[in-house]
Design an enzyme around this catalytic site. Structure first.
Site, short mmCIF file in Angstrom:
data_model
loop_
_atom_site.label_atom_id
_atom_site.label_comp_id
_atom_site.label_asym_id
_atom_site.label_seq_id
_atom_site.Cartn_x
_atom_site.Cartn_y
_atom_site.Cartn_z
N GLY A 32 -41.40 3.35 -22.78
CA GLY A 32 -42.03 4.71 -22.79
C GLY A 32 -43.31 4.54 -21.90
N HIS A 35 -42.87 6.65 -15.95
CA HIS A 35 -43.40 6.98 -14.47
C HIS A 35 -42.26 7.11 -13.49
CE1 HIS A 35 -42.75 2.58 -13.69
NE2 HIS A 35 -43.39 2.37 -14.80
N HIS A 38 -39.39 4.15 -13.79
CA HIS A 38 -38.54 4.73 -14.85
C HIS A 38 -37.34 5.59 -14.65
CE1 HIS A 38 -41.97 3.05 -17.60
NE2 HIS A 38 -41.06 2.13 -17.69
N SER A 186 -46.25 0.83 -12.92
CA SER A 186 -46.25 0.09 -14.17
C SER A 186 -46.73 0.71 -15.29
CB SER A 186 -46.79 -1.36 -14.12
OG SER A 186 -47.13 -1.82 -15.24
P1 AMP Z 1 -40.51 -1.11 -19.26
O1 AMP Z 1 -40.62 0.23 -19.81
O2 AMP Z 1 -41.83 -1.51 -18.51
O3 AMP Z 1 -40.19 -2.08 -20.08
O4 AMP Z 1 -39.62 -0.73 -18.22
C1 AMP Z 1 -38.11 -0.43 -18.31
C2 AMP Z 1 -37.45 -0.56 -17.36
O5 AMP Z 1 -37.73 0.08 -15.85
C3 AMP Z 1 -37.29 -1.97 -16.86
O6 AMP Z 1 -35.95 -2.16 -16.45
C4 AMP Z 1 -38.26 -2.18 -15.80
O7 AMP Z 1 -37.90 -3.13 -14.64
C5 AMP Z 1 -38.27 -0.78 -14.83
N1 AMP Z 1 -39.30 -0.70 -14.05
C6 AMP Z 1 -40.35 -0.40 -14.60
N2 AMP Z 1 -41.20 -0.18 -13.50
C7 AMP Z 1 -40.52 -0.08 -12.35
C8 AMP Z 1 -40.68 0.23 -11.10
N3 AMP Z 1 -41.93 0.12 -10.61
N4 AMP Z 1 -39.81 0.16 -10.20
C9 AMP Z 1 -38.61 -0.07 -10.73
N5 AMP Z 1 -38.13 -0.20 -12.14
C10 AMP Z 1 -39.35 -0.36 -12.71
#
Ligand code: AMP
Length: 280
Positions: A32, A35, A38, A186
């Site tokens: 969640g 951005h 995602h 992020s």
């Molecule tokens: P998270 O919510 O941080 O666990 O991320 C969920 C998914 O989105 C994971 O597969 C991350 O690698 C991907 N993700 C997060 N930030 C980015 C980004 N800046 N660029 C590409 N994928 C992302």
């Protein structure tokens, strides 16, 4: 209309009925605070599948720092608003009690892949990730699952998990989405102070310098250069920098080869940021 599920049963039933109708399911697991990074995964999933399932779950067992878990940004209402126009079919947003109802958690062995970098600095992190992704795969029943190269080591771990436990699921790698100033997007960026947010693009800048050096410098020389670049920085603190093979993630000695990547973890105040880049 995009559906919202809170229980495992209704999500698995929904995924099962999609499959029975011959539809291909693309799955995007997230924590969640969504951005553009995602959303780029969701768009790719929507372009390659008939239905897209997105999970939103801040997985407590992958956090090794209790403060990080407590302060992790959460905003379900906004997340749902962002997902609706992107071709998301259904969102699975369970409570912790729904996901962890008391059964013994699996222990995975990813070998050397999980012992370096994030695995070394965040004990237990990847097992926590694997436990939740394994469960989510059994709930969302996807044909393809989408992961960002932002968390490159996690992506390799998930590929290994799929090979071991879910050979029918294709793991699709998605490129890193960056802010215009180069900072990797992020959810944790939201927590940066204004001063740290201004400083943070330095991380990507240094990675680009590492690319330029890779042509005629060894991994050790590049590492020394990057270490110096952070020692002389007033705000950012380097946790690790590593040049590693893009598949095994084991450190490179001497000259770099095509496919090698540079990996970095940096503290901007209390906030820990990671990034990586392909060298050549
Ligand atoms: P998270 O919510 O941080 O666990 O991320 C969920 C998914 O989105 C994971 O597969 C991350 O690698 C991907 N993700 C997060 N930030 C980015 C980004 N800046 N660029 C590409 N994928 C992302």
């Amino acid at each position: 209309m995009m559906k919202l599920f809170n229980t495992i049963r209704e999500t698995r039933d929904f995924a099962g009925s999609l499959r029975e109708n011959g539809l291909k399911i693309g799955f995007v697991p997230t924590m969640g605070a969504l951005h553009e990074g995602h959303l780029s995964l969701v768009r790719k999933a929507a372009s390659e599948n008939d239905a897209v399932l997105v999970s939103i779950f801040v997985n407590p067992i992958q956090f090794n720092n209790p403060e990080d878990l407590k302060k992790y940004p959460r905003n379900l209402e906004q997340d749902l608003r962002l997902l609706e126009p992107e071709g998301c079919t259904a969102v699975f947003a369970p409570e912790v009690s729904e996901m962890y109802a008391g059964e013994v958690q699996k222990q995975f062995d990813f070998g050397p892949l999980a012992l370096v970098m994030e695995g070394a600095f965040r004990p237990g992190h990847f097992n926590g990730v694997a436990v939740v992704v394994d469960k989510l795969f059994n709930i969302a029943l996807p044909h393809r699952a989408y992961f960002g190269e932002k968390d490159y080591q996690q992506l390799q771990i998930i590929k290994e998990l799929a090979r071991m436990e879910h050979p029918g699921i294709e793991i699709v790698a998605c490129p890193i989405s960056r802010e215009p100033d180069g900072l990797a997007r992020s959810s944790r960026n939201e927590r940066l102070t204004a001063e740290m947010r201004k400083a943070a693009p330095y991380i990507h800048l240094v990675l680009e310098e590492a690319i330029n050096l890779a042509g005629n410098h060894t991994a050790e020389e590049i590492t020394k250069f990057v270490t110096y670049k952070f020692e002389s920085h007033p705000l950012l603190r380097l946790e690790y920098f590593s040049i590693a093979n893009g598949e095994t993630l084991q450190p490179v000695n001497g000259k770099t080869a095509p496919g090698d990547r540079a990996f970095i973890a940096v503290f901007a105040g209390e906030i820990r940021l990671i990034d990586n880049i392909r060298l050549i």
